[in-house]
Design an enzyme around this catalytic site. Structure first.
Site, short mmCIF file in Angstrom:
data_model
loop_
_atom_site.label_atom_id
_atom_site.label_comp_id
_atom_site.label_asym_id
_atom_site.label_seq_id
_atom_site.Cartn_x
_atom_site.Cartn_y
_atom_site.Cartn_z
N GLY A 5 7.46 -2.34 1.65
CA GLY A 5 7.56 -1.03 2.29
C GLY A 5 6.24 -0.62 2.91
O GLY A 5 5.40 -1.46 3.24
N CYS A 6 6.05 0.67 3.05
CA CYS A 6 4.82 1.19 3.66
C CYS A 6 3.60 0.66 2.92
O CYS A 6 3.50 0.74 1.70
CB CYS A 6 4.84 2.71 3.61
SG CYS A 6 3.29 3.47 4.17
#
Length: 237
Positions: A59-60
């Protein structure tokens, strides 16, 4: 602020605005329970001399970097891109989801203090949700996929075996979606992404999605947690 940073801020402000302050407090309390307690891998990379490298995506990269900056034995954690070509290793291009890149973190570590297997244990347990396919939290697209980019055959073997172990004991409610992608080059992200969590602890996206990960690390891995993060800016200076 980049376009996607603004988008993330808008999403978080909208989400937070829909909740009362007391509800927000409860939400964060519950979020701190979302991490999964998992066993350490049965097999690990053999101890080696000198600083070693691991590259993961979950993810981020703000939150993944932030987690590993607080892990004892980690000497540096750099946000970047892996999975695609050098020419497209840029934030705006990667955000399109068409480059093959995933937002990734390059972790350098001292194998005398932490092993590759323990890094994977933290990665699967608190750094992200490995059962989500091409997304994490509010972020969607292949650039947010769960992926491990092994540096060599031994890392690939250990990662593959660990995923099989975790799936076999059903510690997660769904199968692990993490891919193992060898032979990929890591490219460092723009400077404004480095140390983002440490520099912006009050940023709504960080507060809602990433600070609970740091709390989970401290709670589930107290022996590995270090309160002062190792920062990219400090290592460069």
């Amino acid at each position: 602020m980049s376009p996607r940073q603004f988008s993330r801020l808008s999403l978080c402000v909208a989400a937070l605005g829909a909740l009362a302050i007391t509800a927000i407090t409860v939400t964060h309390s519950l979020a701190a329970e979302d991490a999964v307690i998992i066993p350490a891998p049965a097999t690990d990379v053999q101890a080696a001399s000198g600083i070693q490298t691991a590259v993961v995506a979950g993810g981020c990269f703000w939150g993944v970097q932030g987690v590993f900056q607080h892990v004892a034995g980690v000497t540096n954690a750099v946000s970047g891109y892996a999975g695609g070509d050098k020419a497209t290793a840029h934030y705006d291009m990667t955000s399109s989801g068409t480059t093959g890149h995933a937002e990734s973190v390059q972790i350098t570590y001292d194998p005398r203090k932490i092993s590759y297997g323990r890094i994977l244990q933290v990665y699967f347990s608190v750094a992200h949700d490995p059962t989500e396919l091409n997304r994490q939290g509010p972020d969607e697209g292949t650039q947010y996929r769960s992926a491990i980019f092994p540096m060599n055959d031994e890392q690939a073997r250990v990662a593959k075996a660990y995923i099989a172990e975790l799936n076999a004991v059903h510690v997660f409610q769904a199968p692990i979606a993490t891919t193992i992608e060898p032979g990929k080059t890591f490219y460092r992200a723009e400077d404004y992404h480095q140390d983002f969590l440490a520099k912006n602890p009050g940023y709504p996206y960080i507060v809602y999605n990433d600070l609970p990960k740091i709390a989970n690390l401290k709670r589930l891995f107290p022996a590995l947690y270090k309160p002062d993060p190792v920062l990219v800016s400090a290592s460069r200076s």
